[in-house]
Design a protein around this motif. Structure first.
Motif, PDB file in Angstrom:
ATOM      1  N   VAL A 274       9.042  -1.402   8.433  1.00  0.00           N
ATOM      2  CA  VAL A 274       9.955  -2.038   7.480  1.00  0.00           C
ATOM      3  C   VAL A 274       9.972  -3.545   7.711  1.00  0.00           C
ATOM      4  O   VAL A 274       9.859  -4.341   6.774  1.00  0.00           O
ATOM      5  CB  VAL A 274      11.387  -1.458   7.623  1.00  0.00           C
TER       6      VAL A 274
ATOM      7  N   MET B 181       8.321   0.725  -1.873  1.00  0.00           N
ATOM      8  CA  MET B 181       7.497   1.792  -1.330  1.00  0.00           C
ATOM      9  C   MET B 181       8.403   2.889  -0.801  1.00  0.00           C
ATOM     10  O   MET B 181       9.223   2.653   0.075  1.00  0.00           O
ATOM     11  CB  MET B 181       6.687   1.260  -0.144  1.00  0.00           C
TER      12      MET B 181
ATOM     13  N   MET C 280       0.217   3.946   1.528  1.00  0.00           N
ATOM     14  CA  MET C 280       1.344   3.017   1.558  1.00  0.00           C
ATOM     15  C   MET C 280       1.096   1.853   2.494  1.00  0.00           C
ATOM     16  O   MET C 280       1.394   0.708   2.178  1.00  0.00           O
ATOM     17  CB  MET C 280       2.601   3.746   2.034  1.00  0.00           C
TER      18      MET C 280
ATOM     19  N   THR D 171       0.689  -2.252   1.513  1.00  0.00           N
ATOM     20  CA  THR D 171       1.651  -3.252   1.970  1.00  0.00           C
ATOM     21  C   THR D 171       1.060  -4.183   3.018  1.00  0.00           C
ATOM     22  O   THR D 171       1.738  -5.071   3.515  1.00  0.00           O
ATOM     23  CB  THR D 171       2.895  -2.576   2.579  1.00  0.00           C
TER      24      THR D 171
ATOM     25  N   MET E 273      10.739  -1.015   1.803  1.00  0.00           N
ATOM     26  CA  MET E 273      10.276   0.326   2.156  1.00  0.00           C
ATOM     27  C   MET E 273      11.435   1.228   2.530  1.00  0.00           C
ATOM     28  O   MET E 273      12.406   0.787   3.127  1.00  0.00           O
ATOM     29  CB  MET E 273       9.341   0.260   3.366  1.00  0.00           C
TER      30      MET E 273
ATOM     31  N   ALA F 245      16.157  -1.493   1.398  1.00  0.00           N
ATOM     32  CA  ALA F 245      14.825  -1.738   0.851  1.00  0.00           C
ATOM     33  C   ALA F 245      14.875  -2.660  -0.367  1.00  0.00           C
ATOM     34  O   ALA F 245      13.871  -3.269  -0.726  1.00  0.00           O
ATOM     35  CB  ALA F 245      14.163  -0.412   0.478  1.00  0.00           C
TER      36      ALA F 245
ATOM     37  N   ASP G  88       8.408   6.593   0.972  1.00  0.00           N
ATOM     38  CA  ASP G  88       7.604   7.613   1.637  1.00  0.00           C
ATOM     39  C   ASP G  88       8.470   8.851   1.846  1.00  0.00           C
ATOM     40  O   ASP G  88       9.222   8.929   2.806  1.00  0.00           O
ATOM     41  CB  ASP G  88       7.083   7.078   2.980  1.00  0.00           C
TER      42      ASP G  88
END
Lengths: 256, 264
Positions: free
Chosen positions: A152, B165, B51, B55, B81, B156, B167
């Motif tokens: 992240v 994104m 993914m 990114t 994300m 996010a 997941d």
């Protein structure tokens, strides 16, 4: 009396009971104070030697504290280095484990040769014996960062330093404070060992002299003083741990 | 729209050096700006690899990855994300968790301290929009799993990324919470028009949310089918019980079945 009150009272009752049993056994079997002094005799010795005991206790406390502070600084730095670099970890870990495996009593004579009899061997022994758990725990805390959290932050363009300060450090704090409880107890063992062997002051030294004089009540009085100090130091670090990382002890914190 | 926002061209990715695991091979797909794309496939087919490639967290062994017209050579910085695991930081309050990306991304990073009140207000508005009004000061572990996942979506989105994104973000939730969150993400995307790549193994989820669904083969993953979902928007949960919806899910299901057995 509710169950909760009983549990709160239990430590006091059991401790008191332990000493009463001890006293009774000494009187009943007529055990000589030269072998095992009764709690009353130990109490008397503590009163008689109160100035010496206080003076030497404070000395021991100082040695322990100084060694402990060194261990915290060094342990934290080393743990961060180990936790953030795989190469440093792989390279230094065997050395650390090997060093930790050496009984620290064996190091005291070397310290005496280097620094002479005095306060320095005690501080250094306390330091050497107590830094290892701090290193291991901090490194473990850093190594257990969830890869997703790292993703992240990386996807946002975070630097390694960002990830370390935002996630790594706070993440390893419960491990760090947890290790302090172990480290302070070890540092205490270290300083007493060194005082026993190579010092003019401290509870360890007092015990060495009492033992040479066959002053068994004083020997036991020193032991009690050691126990009280040890429990106090443990309690303080446990309290600090709870204050600093409440989020890691969820159930208690959420209720409070 | 029109131009490709994300373009993977004949991408190959291997984990673990020479003789490692071939994760994806000959992977080609394009996504337009503002499009909601879902990627489905059997487990272990390299969906998550896709993914990471898009990114800039991983780089392909062969082929090219372009995002917003640029070949990707470092993390793209325009992505938000969210994962199956909410991964909120337990020592931060929910609000501070959501503000975390702003502590990293410029220009917010240098402004955050000065304009803390404005940013806090923005975060609270975002929390309210996912049904978490007033939960900012709570710690994540005081929230339920579904609430944590909502907060994770907020984190996010707080820096207004052009690319989101996801997941398997709803994978660990119960069926009712999952459908609620489908609607949350549907409404957020409708309002803000960001591009979404949703990786999932729930075909109903993919069809309900996406404009286009890609089916991937078993490892090494590549695209074996591409299906436009023309169901009219805004879509209501009722649409998931319509025959057209069921037909599309069936069709995708047969692709996945083929992919699992290796015949396609």
């Amino acid at each position: 009396m509710t169950n909760k009150q009983k549990i709160a009272l239990a430590p006091w009752v059991f401790t008191l009971g332990f000493f009463l049993l001890w006293e009774a056994a000494c009187r009943l079997f007529g055990i000589s104070s030269f072998v095992l002094p009764s709690p009353m005799q130990i109490g008397a010795a503590m009163w008689e030697y109160r100035t010496q005991l206080t003076f030497h206790s404070f000395h021991t406390l100082w040695m322990t504290f100084a060694g402990f502070v060194l261990a915290v600084i060094f342990g934290l730095a080393m743990g961060l280095a180990l936790g953030s670099s795989k190469i440093v970890h792989a390279g230094t870990y065997p050395l650390l484990v090997g060093f930790n495996a050496i009984p620290k009593v064996a190091v005291v004579p070397i310290l005496v040769i280097w620094f002479g009899v005095g306060w320095l061997p005690a501080v250094l022994t306390a330091f050497l014996i107590s830094f290892f758990p701090i290193v291991v725990n901090v490194a473990t805390g850093l190594a257990t960062i969830e890869p997703e959290v790292e993703d992240v932050l990386k996807a946002l363009g975070a630097s390694k330093l960002d990830i370390m300060t935002k996630v790594g450090l706070p993440r390893s704090m419960p491990y760090f404070f947890g290790s302090l409880k172990v480290a302070i107890t070890l540092a205490y063992v270290g300083s007493v060992i060194a005082e026993y062997n190579a010092s003019k002051f401290g509870i360890g030294n007092l015990m060495a002299r009492a033992s040479a004089d066959f002053n068994v009540p004083l020997l036991f009085a020193s032991l009690i003083a050691l126990a009280v100090l040890g429990v106090a130091m443990y309690a303080i670090t446990a309290w600090v741990e709870k204050r600093m990382t409440g989020w890691a002890q969820r159930s208690g914190f959420a209720a409070g | 729209m029109g131009e490709a926002f994300i373009a993977l061209d004949k991408v190959q990715h291997v984990y673990g050096g020479e003789g490692g695991v071939l994760a994806v091979e000959d992977l080609t797909l394009t996504v337009r700006e503002g499009e909601f794309v879902a990627v489905v496939g059997p487990s272990g087919c390299g969906k998550s690899t896709l993914m990471k490639l898009a990114t800039g967290l991983q780089f392909p062994r062969a082929g090219t990855v372009r995002v917003d017209g640029q070949a990707v050579s470092k993390p793209v910085k325009i992505a938000g994300m969210a994962f199956q695991n909410p991964t909120l930081l337990p020592w931060r309050t929910t609000l501070d968790n959501i503000l975390l990306p702003l502590e990293i991304v410029e220009p917010h990073r240098s402004r955050l301290r000065r304009e803390k009140a404005a940013y806090t207000e923005k975060a609270e508005a975002l929390l309210a929009s996912v049904g978490l009004a007033g939960f900012g000061p709570k710690f994540p572990w005081q929230l339920s799993g579904g609430m944590q996942q909502r907060a994770s979506l907020c984190r996010a989105l707080i820096h207004e990324p052009r690319l989101l994104m996801l997941d398997e973000p709803f994978g660990a939730l119960d069926a009712f919470t999952r459908e609620e969150l489908w609607c949350v993400i549907r409404d957020l995307q409708a309002a803000r028009k960001f591009t979404v790549i949703l990786v999932t193994h729930d075909l109903r989820e993919a069809v309900f949310l996406a404009d286009k669904v890609f089916c991937m083969s078993a490892r090494p993953g590549r695209i074996i089918a591409e299906r436009e979902i023309t169901l009219p928007r805004p879509r209501d949960l009722e649409v998931t019980y319509s025959p057209e919806f069921a037909d599309i899910v069936h069709e995708l299901r047969s692709h996945i079945k083929g992919a699992r057995s290796g015949v396609h």
